[in-house]
Scaffold this motif. Sequence first.
Motif, PDB file in Angstrom:
ATOM      1  N   UNK A 117       0.871  -1.183   0.000  1.00 45.59           N
ATOM      2  CA  UNK A 117       0.000   0.000   0.000  1.00 45.59           C
ATOM      3  C   UNK A 117       0.902   1.225   0.000  1.00 45.59           C
ATOM      4  N   UNK A 118       0.340   2.379  -0.305  1.00 42.13           N
ATOM      5  CA  UNK A 118       1.091   3.630  -0.214  1.00 42.13           C
ATOM      6  C   UNK A 118       0.137   4.744   0.176  1.00 42.13           C
ATOM      7  N   UNK A 119       0.702   5.798   0.715  1.00 43.43           N
ATOM      8  CA  UNK A 119      -0.132   6.913   1.145  1.00 43.43           C
ATOM      9  C   UNK A 119      -0.680   7.632  -0.085  1.00 43.43           C
ATOM     10  N   UNK A 120      -1.941   8.034   0.000  1.00 43.24           N
ATOM     11  CA  UNK A 120      -2.575   8.735  -1.113  1.00 43.24           C
ATOM     12  C   UNK A 120      -1.885  10.073  -1.334  1.00 43.24           C
ATOM     13  N   UNK A 121      -1.705  10.428  -2.601  1.00 38.19           N
ATOM     14  CA  UNK A 121      -1.078  11.705  -2.927  1.00 38.19           C
ATOM     15  C   UNK A 121      -1.921  12.872  -2.420  1.00 38.19           C
ATOM     16  N   UNK A 122      -1.231  13.952  -2.029  1.00 35.61           N
ATOM     17  CA  UNK A 122      -1.874  15.192  -1.597  1.00 35.61           C
ATOM     18  C   UNK A 122      -2.715  15.013  -0.333  1.00 35.61           C
ATOM     19  N   UNK A 123      -2.434  13.962   0.425  1.00 32.31           N
ATOM     20  CA  UNK A 123      -3.192  13.745   1.653  1.00 32.31           C
ATOM     21  C   UNK A 123      -2.263  13.876   2.854  1.00 32.31           C
ATOM     22  N   UNK A 124      -2.704  14.597   3.875  1.00 29.69           N
ATOM     23  CA  UNK A 124      -1.913  14.749   5.096  1.00 29.69           C
ATOM     24  C   UNK A 124      -2.228  13.655   6.119  1.00 29.69           C
ATOM     25  N   UNK A 125      -3.265  12.889   5.852  1.00 26.83           N
ATOM     26  CA  UNK A 125      -3.676  11.829   6.764  1.00 26.83           C
ATOM     27  C   UNK A 125      -2.862  10.561   6.483  1.00 26.83           C
ATOM     28  N   UNK A 126      -1.999  10.121   7.418  1.00 29.01           N
ATOM     29  CA  UNK A 126      -1.174   8.922   7.182  1.00 29.01           C
ATOM     30  C   UNK A 126      -1.997   7.652   6.997  1.00 29.01           C
ATOM     31  N   UNK A 127      -3.260   7.675   7.439  1.00 29.34           N
ATOM     32  CA  UNK A 127      -4.126   6.511   7.284  1.00 29.34           C
ATOM     33  C   UNK A 127      -4.843   6.481   5.937  1.00 29.34           C
ATOM     34  N   UNK A 128      -4.650   7.529   5.157  1.00 29.07           N
ATOM     35  CA  UNK A 128      -5.295   7.608   3.846  1.00 29.07           C
ATOM     36  C   UNK A 128      -4.378   6.918   2.833  1.00 29.07           C
ATOM     37  N   UNK A 129      -4.569   5.607   2.656  1.00 29.53           N
ATOM     38  CA  UNK A 129      -3.670   4.824   1.810  1.00 29.53           C
ATOM     39  C   UNK A 129      -4.443   4.127   0.699  1.00 29.53           C
ATOM     40  N   UNK A 130      -3.724   3.767  -0.359  1.00 32.26           N
ATOM     41  CA  UNK A 130      -4.314   3.058  -1.485  1.00 32.26           C
ATOM     42  C   UNK A 130      -3.463   1.834  -1.788  1.00 32.26           C
ATOM     43  N   UNK A 131      -4.065   0.824  -2.399  1.00 29.84           N
ATOM     44  CA  UNK A 131      -3.344  -0.402  -2.731  1.00 29.84           C
ATOM     45  C   UNK A 131      -2.434  -0.179  -3.937  1.00 29.84           C
TER      46      UNK A 131
END
Length: 383
Positions: A117-131
Amino acid sequence: MKSNQLKITDQIKLMNVLEDFVLKNIKYPFGDQRERIKYYKSRCLNLPEPKNTIKERWQTYAPIQQSEPDLQSHSEQNPSEYRYELTEQDKKSIYARHAIGEFKETDQQKKYREEAVKQAYWSDDPNDIIEIPLIDRLPRHYDDILTDIQKFFYYIQSQENINLKQVEILRKKAFYTYAMHNDCRYLPALPKELYVNFEKIHNGNQQQISTDIIKKSFLKYAEEILLNEKEVNKISSINKDIIIQKLTKDSIPFVKKDLIQKLKSDIELLHIQLTHLDYQKNSLLYPADPDQQEEPIYIFNDRTYFDVTRRKYKKRISNYQIKIKELESIGVSSAPSIRRKKFTGDSETWLKQHKMQDQSLYHLIKEIVKKNRQTSYIKNKNS
């Protein structure tokens, strides 16, 4: 002495090739662009007259406007038009950046990569991830390999009496580190001097993957037996070796199932990659124009790359399918030696290493043996 010196010289030559390949991949993250420059240069030398349609204007001018200044500068410097080179200043710059930690993978980046998984671009929330695709689990940072290269050359330069064994250890460490890197995912892209070494590492890594599956599946089965009171009560042996042998033998169907499932998952992933490859190959910038009888313009012009890569993927799928049939054909009636070789490993060591609630599974077996011996002694005494 001369023989050892020759071997050391060979090790140094290999490391020089490896260092050059690593540093160039850092300096040129998009690879050798000579063919691209050659293509644009050919467009510049054969300029057609300006045309009217948007498509025709793009075909005529867009590549030229983007690349003509670079072509002129490279042409002035070198008749070959492009120098895919690495200077001493480049090396100093890269190692200086390495010294301040520029190429280091953070703990968070490593966690995302290993969990696919990786953190979603342009997101400051570390839990905002995508596969991300499983194939992208390979590391893309360079801190580890640059460290290994520096350790090798520091040893060579700092020792008066160089030990061949230590040289080989340091060289193999660097090669293994880089073999697991994303740059080395496609072996034919490697320099010919490195290909054989990396191929051996990759083949060994595939074998290690199978061993890891056998180990994981065996320990899972052992847990289900040794942590289940009803199952433990069925164990009457007073010999730990016999208990381990039975656990190993009884785990084989589960190990076999997991090995086959891994191969099927790999095949499924390769089919996905084939679909993605076909999508890229057929991606059009402009479709064919039947009225003006113009050919379609593809986003990716290198058709040979797609054909070669597709054949490679299909060959791997075929090899995995053959392996599945081989594993499926090994049944209860097969020779015990074949079953052991394909589906078992160092069970005793694994049991000693695997701990549950601060004690190893091996320790649990010893407790079972102790209890069974006491029970047997009491029975014999009473009789």
